[in-house]
Motif scaffolding. Sequence first.
Motif, PDB file in Angstrom:
ATOM      1  N   ILE A  19      40.927 -15.728  -8.331  1.00 20.65           N
ATOM      2  CA  ILE A  19      40.391 -14.602  -9.104  1.00 20.65           C
ATOM      3  C   ILE A  19      41.131 -14.483 -10.434  1.00 20.65           C
ATOM      4  O   ILE A  19      40.526 -14.205 -11.482  1.00 20.65           O
ATOM      5  CB  ILE A  19      40.503 -13.287  -8.288  1.00 20.65           C
ATOM      6  CG1 ILE A  19      39.567 -13.346  -7.077  1.00 20.65           C
ATOM      7  CG2 ILE A  19      40.179 -12.079  -9.152  1.00 20.65           C
ATOM      8  CD1 ILE A  19      39.679 -12.171  -6.130  1.00 20.65           C
ATOM      9  N   LYS A  27      39.897 -16.597 -13.117  1.00 18.31           N
ATOM     10  CA  LYS A  27      38.578 -16.239 -13.638  1.00 18.31           C
ATOM     11  C   LYS A  27      38.580 -14.871 -14.332  1.00 18.31           C
ATOM     12  O   LYS A  27      37.547 -14.403 -14.780  1.00 18.31           O
ATOM     13  CB  LYS A  27      37.548 -16.247 -12.505  1.00 18.31           C
ATOM     14  CG  LYS A  27      37.324 -17.669 -11.956  1.00 18.31           C
ATOM     15  CD  LYS A  27      36.481 -17.691 -10.713  1.00 18.31           C
ATOM     16  CE  LYS A  27      34.988 -17.522 -10.955  1.00 18.31           C
ATOM     17  NZ  LYS A  27      34.398 -18.572 -11.753  1.00 18.31           N
ATOM     18  N   THR A  59      37.816  -8.029  -2.318  1.00 16.06           N
ATOM     19  CA  THR A  59      37.409  -9.210  -1.559  1.00 16.06           C
ATOM     20  C   THR A  59      37.784  -9.072  -0.090  1.00 16.06           C
ATOM     21  O   THR A  59      36.977  -9.319   0.808  1.00 16.06           O
ATOM     22  CB  THR A  59      38.051 -10.473  -2.150  1.00 16.06           C
ATOM     23  OG1 THR A  59      37.619 -10.643  -3.500  1.00 16.06           O
ATOM     24  CG2 THR A  59      37.716 -11.710  -1.340  1.00 16.06           C
ATOM     25  N   TYR A  70      36.061 -17.450  -0.639  1.00 10.63           N
ATOM     26  CA  TYR A  70      35.892 -17.794  -2.054  1.00 10.63           C
ATOM     27  C   TYR A  70      34.578 -17.253  -2.600  1.00 10.63           C
ATOM     28  O   TYR A  70      34.493 -16.786  -3.726  1.00 10.63           O
ATOM     29  CB  TYR A  70      35.933 -19.321  -2.223  1.00 10.63           C
ATOM     30  CG  TYR A  70      37.279 -19.863  -2.650  1.00 10.63           C
ATOM     31  CD1 TYR A  70      38.289 -20.039  -1.725  1.00 10.63           C
ATOM     32  CD2 TYR A  70      37.532 -20.180  -3.977  1.00 10.63           C
ATOM     33  CE1 TYR A  70      39.521 -20.549  -2.106  1.00 10.63           C
ATOM     34  CE2 TYR A  70      38.753 -20.682  -4.374  1.00 10.63           C
ATOM     35  CZ  TYR A  70      39.744 -20.865  -3.430  1.00 10.63           C
ATOM     36  OH  TYR A  70      40.968 -21.360  -3.819  1.00 10.63           O
ATOM     37  N   LYS A  71      33.542 -17.359  -1.788  1.00  9.89           N
ATOM     38  CA  LYS A  71      32.235 -16.881  -2.259  1.00  9.89           C
ATOM     39  C   LYS A  71      32.252 -15.372  -2.466  1.00  9.89           C
ATOM     40  O   LYS A  71      31.694 -14.862  -3.441  1.00  9.89           O
ATOM     41  CB  LYS A  71      31.154 -17.250  -1.247  1.00  9.89           C
ATOM     42  CG  LYS A  71      30.752 -18.707  -1.265  1.00  9.89           C
ATOM     43  CD  LYS A  71      29.595 -18.957  -0.321  1.00  9.89           C
ATOM     44  CE  LYS A  71      29.625 -20.383   0.158  1.00  9.89           C
ATOM     45  NZ  LYS A  71      28.685 -20.659   1.245  1.00  9.89           N
ATOM     46  N   GLN A  75      34.135 -14.803  -5.624  1.00 11.85           N
ATOM     47  CA  GLN A  75      33.307 -15.183  -6.766  1.00 11.85           C
ATOM     48  C   GLN A  75      32.325 -14.065  -7.100  1.00 11.85           C
ATOM     49  O   GLN A  75      32.147 -13.686  -8.258  1.00 11.85           O
ATOM     50  CB  GLN A  75      32.533 -16.444  -6.406  1.00 11.85           C
ATOM     51  CG  GLN A  75      32.325 -17.418  -7.541  1.00 11.85           C
ATOM     52  CD  GLN A  75      31.864 -18.766  -7.024  1.00 11.85           C
ATOM     53  OE1 GLN A  75      31.086 -18.827  -6.074  1.00 11.85           O
ATOM     54  NE2 GLN A  75      32.327 -19.827  -7.631  1.00 11.85           N
ATOM     55  N   ASN A  76      31.685 -13.532  -6.063  1.00 13.53           N
ATOM     56  CA  ASN A  76      30.705 -12.467  -6.282  1.00 13.53           C
ATOM     57  C   ASN A  76      31.373 -11.207  -6.812  1.00 13.53           C
ATOM     58  O   ASN A  76      30.811 -10.489  -7.642  1.00 13.53           O
ATOM     59  CB  ASN A  76      29.947 -12.165  -4.987  1.00 13.53           C
ATOM     60  CG  ASN A  76      28.990 -13.284  -4.614  1.00 13.53           C
ATOM     61  OD1 ASN A  76      28.553 -14.040  -5.485  1.00 13.53           O
ATOM     62  ND2 ASN A  76      28.678 -13.414  -3.343  1.00 13.53           N
ATOM     63  N   ASP A  90      29.613 -14.167 -16.213  1.00 12.08           N
ATOM     64  CA  ASP A  90      30.035 -14.331 -14.822  1.00 12.08           C
ATOM     65  C   ASP A  90      31.555 -14.262 -14.658  1.00 12.08           C
ATOM     66  O   ASP A  90      32.039 -13.922 -13.579  1.00 12.08           O
ATOM     67  CB  ASP A  90      29.541 -15.676 -14.276  1.00 12.08           C
ATOM     68  CG  ASP A  90      28.037 -15.670 -14.028  1.00 12.08           C
ATOM     69  OD1 ASP A  90      27.438 -16.736 -13.883  1.00 12.08           O
ATOM     70  OD2 ASP A  90      27.458 -14.550 -13.984  1.00 12.08           O
ATOM     71  N   ASP A  91      32.273 -14.651 -15.681  1.00  8.44           N
ATOM     72  CA  ASP A  91      33.738 -14.582 -15.601  1.00  8.44           C
ATOM     73  C   ASP A  91      34.294 -14.605 -17.024  1.00  8.44           C
ATOM     74  O   ASP A  91      33.546 -14.626 -18.001  1.00  8.44           O
ATOM     75  CB  ASP A  91      34.311 -15.723 -14.745  1.00  8.44           C
ATOM     76  CG  ASP A  91      33.907 -17.114 -15.237  1.00  8.44           C
ATOM     77  OD1 ASP A  91      33.750 -18.007 -14.399  1.00  8.44           O
ATOM     78  OD2 ASP A  91      33.723 -17.281 -16.468  1.00  8.44           O
ATOM     79  N   ARG A 132      29.367 -23.114 -15.443  1.00  8.87           N
ATOM     80  CA  ARG A 132      30.253 -22.379 -14.514  1.00  8.87           C
ATOM     81  C   ARG A 132      30.625 -23.258 -13.330  1.00  8.87           C
ATOM     82  O   ARG A 132      31.781 -23.267 -12.889  1.00  8.87           O
ATOM     83  CB  ARG A 132      29.581 -21.094 -14.038  1.00  8.87           C
ATOM     84  CG  ARG A 132      30.492 -20.281 -13.121  1.00  8.87           C
ATOM     85  CD  ARG A 132      29.990 -18.861 -12.932  1.00  8.87           C
ATOM     86  NE  ARG A 132      28.763 -18.811 -12.150  1.00  8.87           N
ATOM     87  CZ  ARG A 132      28.717 -18.821 -10.822  1.00  8.87           C
ATOM     88  NH1 ARG A 132      29.817 -18.911 -10.128  1.00  8.87           N
ATOM     89  NH2 ARG A 132      27.565 -18.759 -10.192  1.00  8.87           N
ATOM     90  N   ASP A 191      34.364 -24.237 -12.440  1.00  5.19           N
ATOM     91  CA  ASP A 191      34.931 -23.842 -11.145  1.00  5.19           C
ATOM     92  C   ASP A 191      35.472 -25.055 -10.409  1.00  5.19           C
ATOM     93  O   ASP A 191      36.518 -24.985  -9.757  1.00  5.19           O
ATOM     94  CB  ASP A 191      33.876 -23.137 -10.279  1.00  5.19           C
ATOM     95  CG  ASP A 191      33.646 -21.699 -10.703  1.00  5.19           C
ATOM     96  OD1 ASP A 191      32.715 -21.065 -10.175  1.00  5.19           O
ATOM     97  OD2 ASP A 191      34.395 -21.199 -11.578  1.00  5.19           O
ATOM     98  N   VAL A 240      30.648 -23.980  -3.863  1.00  2.65           N
ATOM     99  CA  VAL A 240      29.664 -23.992  -4.955  1.00  2.65           C
ATOM    100  C   VAL A 240      28.257 -24.245  -4.454  1.00  2.65           C
ATOM    101  O   VAL A 240      27.298 -24.181  -5.225  1.00  2.65           O
ATOM    102  CB  VAL A 240      30.042 -25.015  -6.049  1.00  2.65           C
ATOM    103  CG1 VAL A 240      31.411 -24.698  -6.609  1.00  2.65           C
ATOM    104  CG2 VAL A 240      29.992 -26.435  -5.528  1.00  2.65           C
TER     105      VAL A 240
END
Lengths: 193, 454
Positions: free
Chosen positions: A46, A49, A63, A85-86, A89-90, A106-107, A139, A143, A162
Amino acid sequence: MYRAIWLSTMRQLDNEKDLIARCQNGETAFFGALYDRYVRIIYSFIYYKTFQKEVAEDLTSETFFKALSYIHTVDPHRSFQSWLYKIAQNCVIDHFRRERKTEHVDDVWDIADDTNLEIDANVSLQIGALRQELSQLSRVQRDIIIMRVWQELPYREIAEIVGKSEASCKMNYSRAVKHLKKVVPITVGSTDH
Amino acid sequence: MNSIEEILAELYAIDASFKRHEADLRLLVKRLRLAKPDFSVDDAFVRRLRSDILHGGKPKPVGFLMRSYFVQVSKNLFRSSALGTAVALVLLVPLAYAAQLYRQNHLKNYQVDNALVSLGQQQEISYKPQNAFGTVALTVVSTTSPATSTPMLPTASLMSAASATSSATSSVALAVKTTIASTTSPAYLFVGVPTPLNKPTANVVETDTSSAARSELLSNIQSLGFELTDMTSIANTNDSVGVIEVQETKPFGYIVSMNLNKMTIQISKNPATWLNRNDLPLTPDTNATDTVAVANVFLQAHNINTSNYGSPVLWSENSASSTATVLFPLIIDQEKVYNIDGNPYGMLVSVDQKLRKVTSVTGISLQRYTASPYPIETNFSNILAALHATTTVATSTVAHATSTPPLPRLTTPRAGLIRYVTGGQEFFVPGLVFPVASSTRALTVSLLKNSTGK
């Protein structure tokens, strides 16, 4: 004198399934062991990003609270790490969408050209001009670079995170490196050691 | 971290054409690696978040009602005649497991009385003026040798390098009368990075043993959730009592011992109520991760807060007896606490890995302390000089017939609090822990300068 004893990776994976199963059975105290295992790597992902310590802490917190809330949805046959991780990411994407309502961001890399963006001072110094070049990657490519070069995740994990095959991840990785090789200025006469 | 060579090899395996651009690629990879942002994860944040996630606002898996009923039934059975006891044993074994399963499957969402505050939840430190504990000349340079299990006694007082050759004595309650001998040969080789010590004072911490703290410790015993017999010993306690012990009589019950001098609680299995392990169906040995989890579940179930401890680690394992010990390292005022031998100090939870049960917990603290600032040595060279002057680092026991054994190498020290118990009083003194390279040993040194107090 006592020694700390560590398990092999395979044993850890087996134990992890047991921990997840116990959490799904309502024994949420076992989530502590999962938390201990992954908190730092998720935080670092995190951070890479967002580049802000306070934001990284908030999103890491979000998270893991989400992970505990939705642990009943975890497929025990898939990687728990990639699932975390997902979520992370969200959380990052949601954070930037909230912050920048009118932009598709997104980041932090998507706003690399924003000189008003607050990031930790050490990051600015360390990444320097490379930030612009990395921000030009997609992205997914970026990543993959972060997860492979900075976090040393195996392709198997990266692929799950991913949502692509291992072969596709490697292809994206090589394309990203080719692109960077073209655009990143190499100082004449510099040597590595 | 992956080396540049490893990253390049991987790229060549993906696309062999990269080999034609090796020089450029090498520089690019080097830049990518160097660009990785440096940061450190705040340990306090990690601990706080862990506590919030595991303890904050979540239902606790304790079933008061069902447990009380079961304990009452088993107490009655235990107090009956020999025949009744035999019958009880036959019935209790499956009952014990049924109750455990029942708690796991049906009582996990039962919410405990929210008025009960977990033991050690809030670390309270009362700050006193400088030198409030009197002369504290504890400056211990010690090491453990592989052959011994007890640490060496304090041997010296830390003085400036200029006075290292003179005799030094101190004769107050907390110091040891000693002489520093001069030495011309180094006892070790320091290969680490000096620790910056920017502040002239640091806190010495003392466990709060006031009457108020004693009363609080006694009242907290109820929050542990044990079904204890004979609570009159607690009710009749006065300030002269040092240790109190109460026990459970239910199957797999525990003995709870409170040391009112050290302000600690120790939990151990009540042997009279633990059935012979060989008579019970046993699980395969629990692995390390599960062992730590068993410890965590026990502590949580008994309302023992771990937020003032670092992440638990499996500290020792005895495969012959299938027992293991989990260490929860203590942190006071954001400083890690170490024993005199350099090992982390904290709460130790022993687990029977076949029964998946906790057999003992030691070092449970009320988390009440008083702290007072004291002058400390900030010149790292002086600290090293004092180590040279007083260190007796154990060398290998293997005879070196013709060569001098290499000097032990000390690596970058860790700052923290070193725990000392002297005159029955527990102190935590600012110090440094120097790991000895390629070994599990360490040197600890208190940073206190000789100081006069009250």
